[in-house]
Design an enzyme around this catalytic site. Sequence first.
Site, short mmCIF file in Angstrom:
data_model
loop_
_atom_site.label_atom_id
_atom_site.label_comp_id
_atom_site.label_asym_id
_atom_site.label_seq_id
_atom_site.Cartn_x
_atom_site.Cartn_y
_atom_site.Cartn_z
CE LYS A 53 7.83 -8.55 5.76
NZ LYS A 53 7.87 -7.16 6.23
CD GLN A 97 10.23 -4.30 5.87
OE1 GLN A 97 9.44 -5.07 5.33
NE2 GLN A 97 10.58 -4.43 7.13
CG ASP A 120 2.73 -4.48 7.38
OD1 ASP A 120 2.86 -5.68 7.69
OD2 ASP A 120 3.66 -3.76 6.99
#
Length: 281
Positions: A53, A97, A120
């Site tokens: 990422k 994460q 997200d």
Amino acid sequence: MAARIIDGTALAGRLREATRQEVQALRARGVAPGLAVVIVGDDPASRVYVRNKIKSCEAAGIASTLIELPATTDEATLLARVAALNADRAVHGILVQLPLPAHVDAGRIIEAIAPAKDVDGFHVASSGALMTGLPGFVPCTPAGVMAMLDDAQVPLSGSRAVIIGRSNIVGKPLAMLLLQSDATVTICHSRTRDLAAITREADILVAAIGRANFVTADMVKPGACVIDVGINRLPDGKLAGDVDFNAVAQVAGWITPVPGGVGPMTIAMLLANTLKAARKP
Ligand code: NDP
């Protein structure tokens, strides 16, 4: 007849290039899109995802900040870090994460992220917006699946779509998106009875299970579009999807490979969501 392969790497590359150009244009207007990525602990798979990422952000001209915290980090400390990122004007997107260590309530951390920075798309405000058809951040993997279906021109309106997997990050949001595209959607899970009878009715079959080669050719309607979200590490270290690719490719009309299918699309959509966050006033 062998299925057409939907190449996620190629499509993601095109989308990332489009994002890169738009990031340049935004930078020229004085806004440098920024993404903060928080990782807690040293789960090897999470580290690989985070590294990819960050690298992709750099290639797209998005400023990324990596915040690495030890596995012993307590919830209060993590909440304080998220609050600081919420207040940081240079940070447009925040990604924590998952999975988080067991002693941290992941739900509380996600809900602490400002909805305007929820790239997200996991915050309840984002889920609610998706459910009710309001604008908001769409989770990256389902958004990537929809982009693949669109690019391959798979007919959605009136089609039968079956998703195996009901997680909040893949199965459920994808069901909403397919529904918005006028598919008739069924979500299956580990308690579903006679799964194969249901999957054989699918024009679009999505596997988001986490079990290697779970979907076999006899579960697929001839000509169907089969999207494989699964990422499974085999004992020999190779990656495999949830679909028995070689056999299913003989039956399906379209199929996505693993690797090189949905995975690269997820990152492309994260970059697009970060750009969108930076564009907001
Ligand atoms: P979860 O573990 O949260 O969900 C798995 C789902 O599969 C559950 O709903 C579960 O049912 C269902 N399931 C498990 N076993 C069966 C079975 N025998 N029959 C029918 N359904 C079953 O996983 P995620 O949604 O987070 O991820 C799914 C897969 O996708 C994983 O391999 C993951 O690594 C991958 N993934 C890939 C991404 C990418 O970028 N390509 C991004 C995110 C995930 P139940 O709810 O009843 O337990």
